[in-house]
Design a protein around this motif. Structure first.
Motif, PDB file in Angstrom:
ATOM      1  N   LYS A 154       0.987  -0.982   0.046  1.00  0.00           N
ATOM      2  CA  LYS A 154       0.053   0.045  -0.164  1.00  0.00           C
ATOM      3  C   LYS A 154       0.926   1.051   0.101  1.00  0.00           C
ATOM      4  CE  LYS A 154      -0.744   1.913   3.817  1.00  0.00           C
ATOM      5  NZ  LYS A 154      -0.951   2.399   5.166  1.00  0.00           N
ATOM      6  N   HIS A 184      -1.824  -5.667   5.419  1.00  0.00           N
ATOM      7  CA  HIS A 184      -1.163  -6.449   6.419  1.00  0.00           C
ATOM      8  C   HIS A 184      -2.297  -7.054   7.422  1.00  0.00           C
ATOM      9  CE1 HIS A 184      -0.413  -2.985   8.783  1.00  0.00           C
ATOM     10  NE2 HIS A 184      -0.104  -3.757   9.798  1.00  0.00           N
ATOM     11  N   TYR A 185      -3.374  -6.025   7.555  1.00  0.00           N
ATOM     12  CA  TYR A 185      -4.541  -6.392   8.530  1.00  0.00           C
ATOM     13  C   TYR A 185      -5.146  -7.642   8.357  1.00  0.00           C
ATOM     14  CZ  TYR A 185      -4.269  -2.700  11.809  1.00  0.00           C
ATOM     15  OH  TYR A 185      -3.929  -1.883  12.910  1.00  0.00           O
ATOM     16  N   LYS A 188      -3.676 -10.804  10.087  1.00  0.00           N
ATOM     17  CA  LYS A 188      -3.505 -10.856  11.535  1.00  0.00           C
ATOM     18  C   LYS A 188      -4.681 -11.963  11.629  1.00  0.00           C
ATOM     19  CE  LYS A 188      -2.509  -6.033  12.327  1.00  0.00           C
ATOM     20  NZ  LYS A 188      -1.412  -5.675  13.247  1.00  0.00           N
ATOM     21  N   GLU A 222      -3.889   4.296  17.650  1.00  0.00           N
ATOM     22  CA  GLU A 222      -2.340   4.093  17.980  1.00  0.00           C
ATOM     23  C   GLU A 222      -1.931   5.295  18.981  1.00  0.00           C
ATOM     24  OE1 GLU A 222       0.007   2.915  14.350  1.00  0.00           O
ATOM     25  OE2 GLU A 222      -1.421   4.055  13.691  1.00  0.00           O
ATOM     26  N   ARG A 229       7.529   9.662   9.779  1.00  0.00           N
ATOM     27  CA  ARG A 229       7.082   9.468   8.366  1.00  0.00           C
ATOM     28  C   ARG A 229       6.110  10.765   7.924  1.00  0.00           C
ATOM     29  NH1 ARG A 229       3.224   5.204   9.128  1.00  0.00           N
ATOM     30  NH2 ARG A 229       3.172   4.611   6.955  1.00  0.00           N
ATOM     31  N   ASP A 241      -4.563   6.334   4.965  1.00  0.00           N
ATOM     32  CA  ASP A 241      -3.537   5.408   5.709  1.00  0.00           C
ATOM     33  C   ASP A 241      -3.942   4.057   6.347  1.00  0.00           C
ATOM     34  OD1 ASP A 241      -0.653   5.287   6.337  1.00  0.00           O
ATOM     35  OD2 ASP A 241      -1.276   5.494   8.733  1.00  0.00           O
ATOM     36  N   MET A 242      -5.199   4.414   6.928  1.00  0.00           N
ATOM     37  CA  MET A 242      -6.019   3.172   7.524  1.00  0.00           C
ATOM     38  C   MET A 242      -7.076   2.781   7.151  1.00  0.00           C
ATOM     39  SD  MET A 242      -3.623   2.227  10.135  1.00  0.00           S
ATOM     40  CE  MET A 242      -4.609   1.205  11.006  1.00  0.00           C
ATOM     41  N   HIS A 246      -7.203  -1.094   5.640  1.00  0.00           N
ATOM     42  CA  HIS A 246      -7.081  -1.833   6.835  1.00  0.00           C
ATOM     43  C   HIS A 246      -8.662  -2.010   7.427  1.00  0.00           C
ATOM     44  CE1 HIS A 246      -3.060  -1.908   6.200  1.00  0.00           C
ATOM     45  NE2 HIS A 246      -2.837  -0.770   7.170  1.00  0.00           N
ATOM     46  N   LYS A 347      -4.238   8.326  15.355  1.00  0.00           N
ATOM     47  CA  LYS A 347      -2.892   8.577  15.972  1.00  0.00           C
ATOM     48  C   LYS A 347      -2.825   9.282  17.390  1.00  0.00           C
ATOM     49  CE  LYS A 347      -0.363   7.126  12.129  1.00  0.00           C
ATOM     50  NZ  LYS A 347       0.648   5.793  12.124  1.00  0.00           N
TER      51      LYS A 347
HETATM   52  C1  BG6 Z   1       0.119   0.904   8.527  1.00  0.00           C
HETATM   53  C2  BG6 Z   1       0.123   2.423   8.479  1.00  0.00           C
HETATM   54  O1  BG6 Z   1      -0.384   0.631   7.121  1.00  0.00           O
HETATM   55  O2  BG6 Z   1      -0.317   0.682   9.576  1.00  0.00           O
HETATM   56  C3  BG6 Z   1       0.731   3.065   9.867  1.00  0.00           C
HETATM   57  O3  BG6 Z   1       0.713   3.020   7.251  1.00  0.00           O
HETATM   58  C4  BG6 Z   1       0.049   2.409  10.929  1.00  0.00           C
HETATM   59  O4  BG6 Z   1       0.404   4.430   9.827  1.00  0.00           O
HETATM   60  C5  BG6 Z   1       0.309   0.749  10.575  1.00  0.00           C
HETATM   61  O5  BG6 Z   1       1.109   2.918  12.042  1.00  0.00           O
HETATM   62  C6  BG6 Z   1      -0.530  -0.035  11.784  1.00  0.00           C
HETATM   63  O6  BG6 Z   1      -0.369  -1.219  11.785  1.00  0.00           O
HETATM   64  P1  BG6 Z   1      -0.421  -2.170  13.131  1.00  0.00           P
HETATM   65  O7  BG6 Z   1      -0.115  -3.769  12.618  1.00  0.00           O
HETATM   66  O8  BG6 Z   1       0.796  -1.855  14.087  1.00  0.00           O
HETATM   67  O9  BG6 Z   1      -1.665  -2.015  13.798  1.00  0.00           O
END
Ligand code: BG6
Length: 497
Positions: A154, A184-185, A188, A222, A229, A241-242, A246, A347
């Protein structure tokens, strides 16, 4: 499942992701004996590195590798590092890949990797098409001597239009079934477990609809800020971003209908249908009432001064990029008609947590009046991270006279399954791609459907019309106004409160 012998070619190999995620994940797969017998990684980028220097950087001297793995046996580390090679592309990714092709051929012969190749693009998305085109020019996408797959990171597009262009660009050189868009979510365990919770238990699915569910809430918080970044984030923001990727992926798993089977196409067909049923907000009044954006401002967190977003490195001091987004929306289909969904991401919240909360309706007829039952509704809380698990909240009788009702918890923690090794998201996803399983990767139409929903919100926010930008103190649960989104005087569930 069988993993064919193969080569993994990583573009952008001198970048952060390779050292932080890809190499440690591959090392863990190596330790778990999950890599194929004949396997080579070829790192490619514009830095001038030898094979040895690359190995030093991503293995021997890597903090990430040390952090991510328990087994630091020197022999195993060497065994793994010996599988890594590096090729310098020179000044630009847009060049003749003839030398790269030769290197790939040599490594293939030497290690007997049999022509199966994954190209992992860990470069800025603006280079995806360029790299694909150059691979094609060099004949490196040809499938006649082994399969070829492409993994892309992404962000997948910046808007609906750019995502469509990107898909079109990639489809010139690779077929859709060869393209793996990583989110990547989806790697999980707890995100995958959403499907199992829903479709392998008879106690939830019958209730999983508008008749029993009052609302659905998804929180992604978060505690970190934008870290290093700022430059990237300021052009992106929480929604891109999220949320677009995700969180809408999580939403699609909550919303989707049962697939007829568990294979990649069946599951992804249902997810696309789910994403297409999100009601797109077009009307300015609707957008005004249902979306909230905010930025964190300087504050003290745990006794330490924390910068506000606009003071962060790489961030425009007048930035209007959101670090907090909360969206209320509806899903226009039979199952979800009239059920509000509330999704927020930010964030600099008090903690790092991701969870889905299913709020069930209260019993229609209240027998235990005045006993605390009025406040009582059943909740199913799916903790994606941390403390991965499932929590059910329900009412029990307080011992003693009368019928006083109190809330009790049924709580399952994944960590109680002590013997099970839980793969990290990137390990799982890499292994899946190596085995040709795209179930946990986003398909072109999924990504576009998600953008279709997000685009009007972004456009509205960027238009500046009546759009408020709230501030919230770093380390707090976002702007208070976000509670106003929730109907019937409801409020967000803040997991740590
Ligand atoms: C990323 C974002 O895709 O996912 C980041 O770009 C974010 O900003 C991260 O911190 C969060 O991933 P995780 O697995 O730590 O929840």
């Amino acid at each position: 499942k069988k993993t064919d012998n193969q080569m993994l070619v990583i573009f952008g190999a001198s970048g952060d992701l390779t050292a932080r995620k890809l190499i440690p994940s591959l090392f863990n797969l190596y330790l778990a004996k999950q890599l194929p017998e004949n396997f080579v990684v070829l790192g490619v980028s514009r830095s001038n590195l030898s094979d040895e220097a690359f190995r030093e950087r991503v293995v021997y001297d890597s903090e990430y590798l040390k952090k991510k793995t328990k087994d630091l046996d020197q022999e195993k580390i060497k065994g793994f590092a010996d599988k890594l090679y590096y090729e310098d592309l020179g000044d630009s990714y847009d060049t003749d890949y003839g030398a790269l092709r030769k290197r790939v051929e040599t490594l293939k012969e030497k290690h007997n990797t049999s022509g199966n190749i994954i190209y992992y693009l860990s470069t800025p998305p603006t280079l995806y098409e360029t790299v694909s085109q150059n691979l094609s020019n060099a004949g490196m996408n040809a499938q006649n001597n082994g399969w070829k797959r492409l993994i892309v990171e992404k962000p997948f597009g910046y808007s609906l239009e750019t995502a469509q262009e990107l898909n079109k660009g990639l489809h010139k050189y690779f077929k859709e079934h060869q393209i793996y868009r990583i989110d990547h979510y989806l790697g999980k365990e707890t995100v995958q477990n959403l499907l199992v919770t829903r479709f392998s238990n008879s106690i939830f699915e019958p209730l999983w609809n508008r008749n029993y569910i009052q609302r659905v809430e998804v929180t992604n918080a978060e505690s970190v800020g934008v870290e290093k970044r700022g430059g990237y984030y300021d052009k992106s923001g929480a929604l891109r971003d999220m949320f677009q990727n995700h969180l809408l992926q999580i939403v699609s798993l909550v919303v989707m209908e049962p697939p007829i089977g568990a294979d990649a196409e069946e599951i992804r067909n249902e997810k696309v249908k789910a994403l297409k049923s999100l009601r797109i907000m077009t009307d300015e009044k609707e957008l005004f009432e249902n979306t909230i954006r905010a930025q964190y401002v300087a504050s003290k967190v745990d006794g330490k001064e924390v910068k506000g977003y606009r003071e962060e490195d790489g961030v425009d001091p007048d930035s209007t990029t959101e670090t907090y987004a909360a969206i209320k929306f509806y899903v226009d289909n039979w199952r979800w008609h009239g059920v509000p969904f509330y999704v927020r991401t930010a964030k600099r919240m008090p903690t790092k947590v991701t969870e889905v909360v299913i709020h069930f309706k209260k019993p229609h007829h209240q027998i235990f009046k005045g006993s605390g039952m009025q406040e009582m509704d059943n909740k199913l809380i799916i903790r994606i991270q941390p403390d991965e698990g499932i929590l059910v909240k329900f009412g029990v009788k307080v011992p003693g006279q009368g019928f006083k009702v109190e809330r009790a918890n049924l709580d399952f923690y994944y960590s109680s399954l002590v013997d099970t090794y839980v793969m990290e998201a990137y390990e799982r996803l890499l292994l899946d791609a190596m085995q040709g399983d795209a179930t946990l990767y986003a398909r072109a139409d999924e990504v576009e459907a998600a953008w279709e929903f997000v685009d009007p919100i972004l456009n509205y926010w960027q238009s500046g019309k009546d759009v408020r930008m709230y501030g919230y103190a770093a380390g707090a649960w976002g702007p208070q106004n976000a509670d106003n989104l929730i109907e019937d005087d409801g409020y967000w569930r803040n997991p740590t409160e």
